[in-house]
Motif scaffolding. Sequence first.
Motif, PDB file in Angstrom:
ATOM      1  N   THR A  55       0.825  -1.213   0.000  1.00 45.83           N
ATOM      2  CA  THR A  55       0.000   0.000   0.000  1.00 45.83           C
ATOM      3  C   THR A  55       0.857   1.259   0.000  1.00 45.83           C
ATOM      4  O   THR A  55       0.541   2.217  -0.711  1.00 45.83           O
ATOM      5  N   ASN A  56       1.931   1.273   0.769  1.00 48.41           N
ATOM      6  CA  ASN A  56       2.784   2.471   0.821  1.00 48.41           C
ATOM      7  C   ASN A  56       3.536   2.719  -0.479  1.00 48.41           C
ATOM      8  O   ASN A  56       3.707   3.873  -0.886  1.00 48.41           O
ATOM      9  N   ASN A  57       3.982   1.657  -1.128  1.00 45.02           N
ATOM     10  CA  ASN A  57       4.830   1.811  -2.318  1.00 45.02           C
ATOM     11  C   ASN A  57       4.058   1.841  -3.636  1.00 45.02           C
ATOM     12  O   ASN A  57       4.556   2.407  -4.610  1.00 45.02           O
ATOM     13  N   VAL A  58       2.876   1.237  -3.674  1.00 46.39           N
ATOM     14  CA  VAL A  58       2.158   1.116  -4.936  1.00 46.39           C
ATOM     15  C   VAL A  58       0.756   1.719  -4.885  1.00 46.39           C
ATOM     16  O   VAL A  58       0.424   2.622  -5.660  1.00 46.39           O
ATOM     17  N   VAL A  59      -0.065   1.230  -3.990  1.00 46.80           N
ATOM     18  CA  VAL A  59      -1.494   1.579  -4.006  1.00 46.80           C
ATOM     19  C   VAL A  59      -1.731   3.054  -3.658  1.00 46.80           C
ATOM     20  O   VAL A  59      -2.420   3.765  -4.408  1.00 46.80           O
ATOM     21  N   ILE A  60      -1.203   3.524  -2.559  1.00 50.69           N
ATOM     22  CA  ILE A  60      -1.455   4.904  -2.136  1.00 50.69           C
ATOM     23  C   ILE A  60      -0.905   5.910  -3.159  1.00 50.69           C
ATOM     24  O   ILE A  60      -1.662   6.793  -3.598  1.00 50.69           O
ATOM     25  N   PRO A  61       0.361   5.783  -3.580  1.00 46.46           N
ATOM     26  CA  PRO A  61       0.843   6.747  -4.594  1.00 46.46           C
ATOM     27  C   PRO A  61       0.050   6.661  -5.902  1.00 46.46           C
ATOM     28  O   PRO A  61      -0.271   7.693  -6.502  1.00 46.46           O
ATOM     29  N   GLY A  62      -0.279   5.457  -6.330  1.00 44.10           N
ATOM     30  CA  GLY A  62      -1.039   5.291  -7.571  1.00 44.10           C
ATOM     31  C   GLY A  62      -2.435   5.865  -7.482  1.00 44.10           C
ATOM     32  O   GLY A  62      -2.924   6.510  -8.429  1.00 44.10           O
ATOM     33  N   ALA A  63      -3.093   5.652  -6.356  1.00 43.29           N
ATOM     34  CA  ALA A  63      -4.455   6.175  -6.176  1.00 43.29           C
ATOM     35  C   ALA A  63      -4.459   7.698  -6.181  1.00 43.29           C
ATOM     36  O   ALA A  63      -5.347   8.325  -6.773  1.00 43.29           O
ATOM     37  N   LYS A  64      -3.453   8.301  -5.564  1.00 39.11           N
ATOM     38  CA  LYS A  64      -3.372   9.763  -5.542  1.00 39.11           C
ATOM     39  C   LYS A  64      -3.026  10.322  -6.919  1.00 39.11           C
ATOM     40  O   LYS A  64      -3.642  11.278  -7.379  1.00 39.11           O
ATOM     41  N   GLU A  65      -2.058   9.724  -7.562  1.00 41.07           N
ATOM     42  CA  GLU A  65      -1.580  10.233  -8.852  1.00 41.07           C
ATOM     43  C   GLU A  65      -2.613  10.057  -9.965  1.00 41.07           C
ATOM     44  O   GLU A  65      -2.848  10.966 -10.749  1.00 41.07           O
ATOM     45  N   LYS A  66      -3.241   8.907 -10.021  1.00 39.61           N
ATOM     46  CA  LYS A  66      -4.167   8.607 -11.127  1.00 39.61           C
ATOM     47  C   LYS A  66      -5.633   8.741 -10.739  1.00 39.61           C
ATOM     48  O   LYS A  66      -6.505   8.391 -11.514  1.00 39.61           O
ATOM     49  N   GLN A  67      -5.874   9.227  -9.511  1.00 42.48           N
ATOM     50  CA  GLN A  67      -7.247   9.416  -9.019  1.00 42.48           C
ATOM     51  C   GLN A  67      -8.053   8.106  -9.099  1.00 42.48           C
ATOM     52  O   GLN A  67      -9.141   8.026  -9.657  1.00 42.48           O
ATOM     53  N   ILE A  68      -7.489   7.071  -8.498  1.00 42.34           N
ATOM     54  CA  ILE A  68      -8.119   5.748  -8.500  1.00 42.34           C
ATOM     55  C   ILE A  68      -8.947   5.586  -7.236  1.00 42.34           C
ATOM     56  O   ILE A  68      -8.498   5.889  -6.133  1.00 42.34           O
ATOM     57  N   SER A  69     -10.165   5.099  -7.429  1.00 43.63           N
ATOM     58  CA  SER A  69     -11.001   4.741  -6.285  1.00 43.63           C
ATOM     59  C   SER A  69     -11.459   3.300  -6.465  1.00 43.63           C
ATOM     60  O   SER A  69     -11.573   2.806  -7.592  1.00 43.63           O
ATOM     61  N   ALA A  70     -11.686   2.628  -5.358  1.00 44.49           N
ATOM     62  CA  ALA A  70     -12.107   1.234  -5.391  1.00 44.49           C
ATOM     63  C   ALA A  70     -13.164   0.999  -4.323  1.00 44.49           C
ATOM     64  O   ALA A  70     -13.076   1.549  -3.224  1.00 44.49           O
ATOM     65  N   VAL A  71     -14.145   0.187  -4.680  1.00 46.92           N
ATOM     66  CA  VAL A  71     -15.195  -0.194  -3.739  1.00 46.92           C
ATOM     67  C   VAL A  71     -15.313  -1.714  -3.773  1.00 46.92           C
ATOM     68  O   VAL A  71     -15.517  -2.297  -4.840  1.00 46.92           O
ATOM     69  N   ALA A  72     -15.153  -2.338  -2.613  1.00 47.43           N
ATOM     70  CA  ALA A  72     -15.234  -3.794  -2.521  1.00 47.43           C
ATOM     71  C   ALA A  72     -16.480  -4.212  -1.758  1.00 47.43           C
ATOM     72  O   ALA A  72     -16.955  -3.494  -0.871  1.00 47.43           O
ATOM     73  N   SER A  73     -16.985  -5.376  -2.119  1.00 46.08           N
ATOM     74  CA  SER A  73     -18.091  -5.990  -1.375  1.00 46.08           C
ATOM     75  C   SER A  73     -17.836  -7.488  -1.321  1.00 46.08           C
ATOM     76  O   SER A  73     -17.077  -8.036  -2.121  1.00 46.08           O
ATOM     77  N   VAL A  74     -18.470  -8.128  -0.363  1.00 48.37           N
ATOM     78  CA  VAL A  74     -18.310  -9.572  -0.189  1.00 48.37           C
ATOM     79  C   VAL A  74     -19.701 -10.203  -0.267  1.00 48.37           C
ATOM     80  O   VAL A  74     -20.423 -10.248   0.732  1.00 48.37           O
ATOM     81  N   PRO A  75     -20.094 -10.676  -1.459  1.00 52.10           N
ATOM     82  CA  PRO A  75     -21.418 -11.273  -1.597  1.00 52.10           C
ATOM     83  C   PRO A  75     -21.528 -12.684  -1.032  1.00 52.10           C
ATOM     84  O   PRO A  75     -22.634 -13.171  -0.814  1.00 52.10           O
ATOM     85  N   GLY A  76     -20.385 -13.329  -0.774  1.00 54.18           N
ATOM     86  CA  GLY A  76     -20.445 -14.682  -0.230  1.00 54.18           C
ATOM     87  C   GLY A  76     -19.238 -14.997   0.616  1.00 54.18           C
ATOM     88  O   GLY A  76     -18.127 -14.542   0.337  1.00 54.18           O
ATOM     89  N   ALA A  77     -19.466 -15.768   1.682  1.00 51.22           N
ATOM     90  CA  ALA A  77     -18.383 -16.162   2.575  1.00 51.22           C
ATOM     91  C   ALA A  77     -18.740 -17.490   3.218  1.00 51.22           C
ATOM     92  O   ALA A  77     -19.916 -17.763   3.478  1.00 51.22           O
ATOM     93  N   ALA A  78     -17.715 -18.300   3.473  1.00 52.77           N
ATOM     94  CA  ALA A  78     -17.939 -19.585   4.133  1.00 52.77           C
ATOM     95  C   ALA A  78     -16.743 -19.925   5.012  1.00 52.77           C
ATOM     96  O   ALA A  78     -15.592 -19.699   4.628  1.00 52.77           O
ATOM     97  N   SER A  79     -17.045 -20.480   6.160  1.00 53.09           N
ATOM     98  CA  SER A  79     -15.989 -20.928   7.056  1.00 53.09           C
ATOM     99  C   SER A  79     -15.462 -22.271   6.554  1.00 53.09           C
ATOM    100  O   SER A  79     -16.229 -23.186   6.288  1.00 53.09           O
ATOM    101  N   VAL A  80     -14.146 -22.363   6.432  1.00 54.89           N
ATOM    102  CA  VAL A  80     -13.506 -23.630   6.063  1.00 54.89           C
ATOM    103  C   VAL A  80     -13.178 -24.406   7.324  1.00 54.89           C
ATOM    104  O   VAL A  80     -13.444 -25.601   7.419  1.00 54.89           O
ATOM    105  N   SER A  81     -12.618 -23.710   8.308  1.00 50.95           N
ATOM    106  CA  SER A  81     -12.310 -24.316   9.602  1.00 50.95           C
ATOM    107  C   SER A  81     -12.217 -23.207  10.644  1.00 50.95           C
ATOM    108  O   SER A  81     -11.925 -22.065  10.303  1.00 50.95           O
ATOM    109  N   ALA A  82     -12.475 -23.591  11.891  1.00 46.54           N
ATOM    110  CA  ALA A  82     -12.385 -22.585  12.957  1.00 46.54           C
ATOM    111  C   ALA A  82     -12.231 -23.260  14.308  1.00 46.54           C
ATOM    112  O   ALA A  82     -12.866 -24.278  14.580  1.00 46.54           O
TER     113      ALA A  82
END
Length: 160
Positions: A85-112
């Motif tokens: 994030t410090n070396n790639v994502v943050i500088p790239g997002a600022k320089e190229k005005q990149i925004s991202a929105v994530a969602s998680v439509p599905g999740a399952a426990s494998v083990s716990a």
Amino acid sequence: MDWSRVLAYGMLPALAFVLVIGAGVLKILDSGVRQSDTARAESVQAAKDSAVAMLTYTPDTVEQQLTAARERLTGGFLQHYTELTNNVVIPGAKEKQISAVASVPGAASVSADPAHAVVLLFINQTVTVGTGVPSDTASSVRVTLDKVDDRWLISQFEPL
């Protein structure tokens, strides 16, 4: 031999002892199942929330958002995410005005268990570069979490 005495003084107490031991074993097993169920539910929710925090940002607040997401990580993965994030994502997002929105439509426990969990996530992410057309990606990720100080923290994040 008086069988009623043998039954009253020998067999009944032995049977009562076996029943008490059996009830104790069942109680211990039930407690373990409840702890695993709680670990499953908590770890799945933590994995979902953490993935969204790690993968969602806007150019104006990218540094604050991704720095805050680090509080949800641990171990070598925390170090790797911080470097990325410090070396790639943050500088790239600022320089190229990149925004991202994530969602998680599905999740399952494998083990716990109470201290360690593995969760499978299905993640959708929409990325917009400047005023360009948003692009959507879908991915699946295997997330390993460790419980540290009563918090589920991501220790591995492996795309599948």
